[in-house]
Design an enzyme around this catalytic site. Sequence first.
Site, PDB file in Angstrom:
ATOM      1  CG  ASP A  31      -2.070   0.938   1.125  1.00  9.25           C
ATOM      2  OD1 ASP A  31      -2.291   1.504   0.038  1.00  9.25           O
ATOM      3  OD2 ASP A  31      -2.766   1.130   2.136  1.00  9.25           O
ATOM      4  CG  HIS A  48       0.064   2.306  -9.470  1.00  9.93           C
ATOM      5  ND1 HIS A  48      -0.191   1.923  -8.174  1.00  9.93           N
ATOM      6  CD2 HIS A  48      -1.035   3.005  -9.878  1.00  9.93           C
ATOM      7  CE1 HIS A  48      -1.385   2.371  -7.808  1.00  9.93           C
ATOM      8  NE2 HIS A  48      -1.916   3.040  -8.816  1.00  9.93           N
ATOM      9  CG  LEU A 142       9.690 -16.861  -3.496  1.00 14.00           C
ATOM     10  CD1 LEU A 142       9.551 -16.920  -1.975  1.00 14.00           C
ATOM     11  CD2 LEU A 142      10.081 -15.429  -3.900  1.00 14.00           C
TER      12      LEU A 142
HETATM   13  C1  FPP Z   1      -1.742   0.362  -3.370  1.00 15.98           C
HETATM   14  O1  FPP Z   1      -1.370   1.681  -3.572  1.00 15.98           O
HETATM   15  C2  FPP Z   1      -1.295  -0.535  -4.391  1.00 15.98           C
HETATM   16  C3  FPP Z   1      -2.091  -1.050  -5.400  1.00 15.98           C
HETATM   17  C4  FPP Z   1      -3.483  -0.696  -5.597  1.00 15.98           C
HETATM   18  C5  FPP Z   1      -1.609  -2.023  -6.347  1.00 15.98           C
HETATM   19  C6  FPP Z   1      -0.260  -2.614  -6.123  1.00 15.98           C
HETATM   20  C7  FPP Z   1       0.420  -2.559  -7.404  1.00 15.98           C
HETATM   21  C8  FPP Z   1       1.726  -2.562  -7.583  1.00 15.98           C
HETATM   22  C9  FPP Z   1       2.705  -2.738  -6.507  1.00 15.98           C
HETATM   23  C10 FPP Z   1       2.200  -2.361  -8.959  1.00 15.98           C
HETATM   24  C11 FPP Z   1       2.779  -3.556  -9.564  1.00 15.98           C
HETATM   25  C12 FPP Z   1       2.078  -4.794  -9.277  1.00 15.98           C
HETATM   26  C13 FPP Z   1       1.804  -5.702 -10.188  1.00 15.98           C
HETATM   27  C14 FPP Z   1       1.218  -7.007  -9.766  1.00 15.98           C
HETATM   28  C15 FPP Z   1       2.071  -5.461 -11.599  1.00 15.98           C
HETATM   29  P1  FPP Z   1      -2.489   2.801  -3.585  1.00 15.98           P
HETATM   30  O2  FPP Z   1      -2.668   3.215  -4.993  1.00 15.98           O
HETATM   31  O3  FPP Z   1      -3.719   2.296  -2.896  1.00 15.98           O
HETATM   32  O4  FPP Z   1      -1.794   3.897  -2.739  1.00 15.98           O
HETATM   33  P2  FPP Z   1      -2.483   5.041  -1.862  1.00 15.98           P
HETATM   34  O5  FPP Z   1      -3.246   4.322  -0.776  1.00 15.98           O
HETATM   35  O6  FPP Z   1      -1.318   5.805  -1.340  1.00 15.98           O
HETATM   36  O7  FPP Z   1      -3.348   5.831  -2.787  1.00 15.98           O
END
Ligand code: FPP
Length: 252
Positions: A31, A48, A142
């Site tokens: 997150d 991201h 893994l």
């Molecule tokens: C949360 O950050 C993260 C996500 C919604 C997606 C996780 C995705 C990645 C780590 C990118 C790569 C992953 C893959 C599988 C290709 P948020 O956008 O909710 O952050 P915020 O809470 O600060 O807005």
Amino acid sequence: MSQPISTAVKIGTAEAPDGGAIPRHVAIIMDGNGRWAKARSLPRAAGHREGAEALRRIVRAAAEFGVDYLTVFGFSSENWKRPAEEVTDLMGLLRLYLRKEIAEIDREGVRLRVIGDRDRLSDDIIKLIEDAEQRTGANTRLNLTVALSYGGRAEIVRAAQRLAKAVRAGSLDPEDINEDSFHRHLFTADIPDPDLVIRTSGEKRISNFLLWQSAYAEYVFMDKLWPDFAGEDLKSAIAEFGGRKRRYGAAG
Ligand code: FPP
């Protein structure tokens, strides 16, 4: 289940705490990508992208540390409600990850699996997932599981439906519905339950992640935003886990 560290385990040059325990299965709610980008006046997509970099690092670190299973929350069933542009960005990153990373993942002995509702994913992504799962299927260093279009409640409902259908078909006696048979109908049927669940970015919620499977997991909440998460952070979460006493409901 966890295994004692018998020899010094290294992440980079750092030693893991001797005498602690390495969790067999670590699950991570990644997150904070959006806040990382906002703090730099960048578009969320940039957060991201850095999040995908962090995932690369942590897969490598987890393998070096001796973790057997790593499960990450890549995209929740609720994430479909985000603006279309952001969903497109995330799906684009996923495509890139599956195309570009798979050779490296395979070389490093990582087995990739995807759990979640595939019906909502596009055909080309489903094909990339199937190819990646097949290509890495025999790897054992893994086990990396990416939860995509995944929700814990939906997974439990799906298992209940499958059991109900088996009862209706006459192949299952209702008396044989128990925790074991239920577990066998989850996406994670052949994956052990997580020992340690980490959430980054300071939020202290489960957010519908591995609800059934995490019944006895230890939780570690960390303030770092996911794009900043490094092997050292994984190491410190594992050290915290190593100091916890797990009782599974028994008297201490
Ligand atoms: C949360 O950050 C993260 C996500 C919604 C997606 C996780 C995705 C990645 C780590 C990118 C790569 C992953 C893959 C599988 C290709 P948020 O956008 O909710 O952050 P915020 O809470 O600060 O807005």
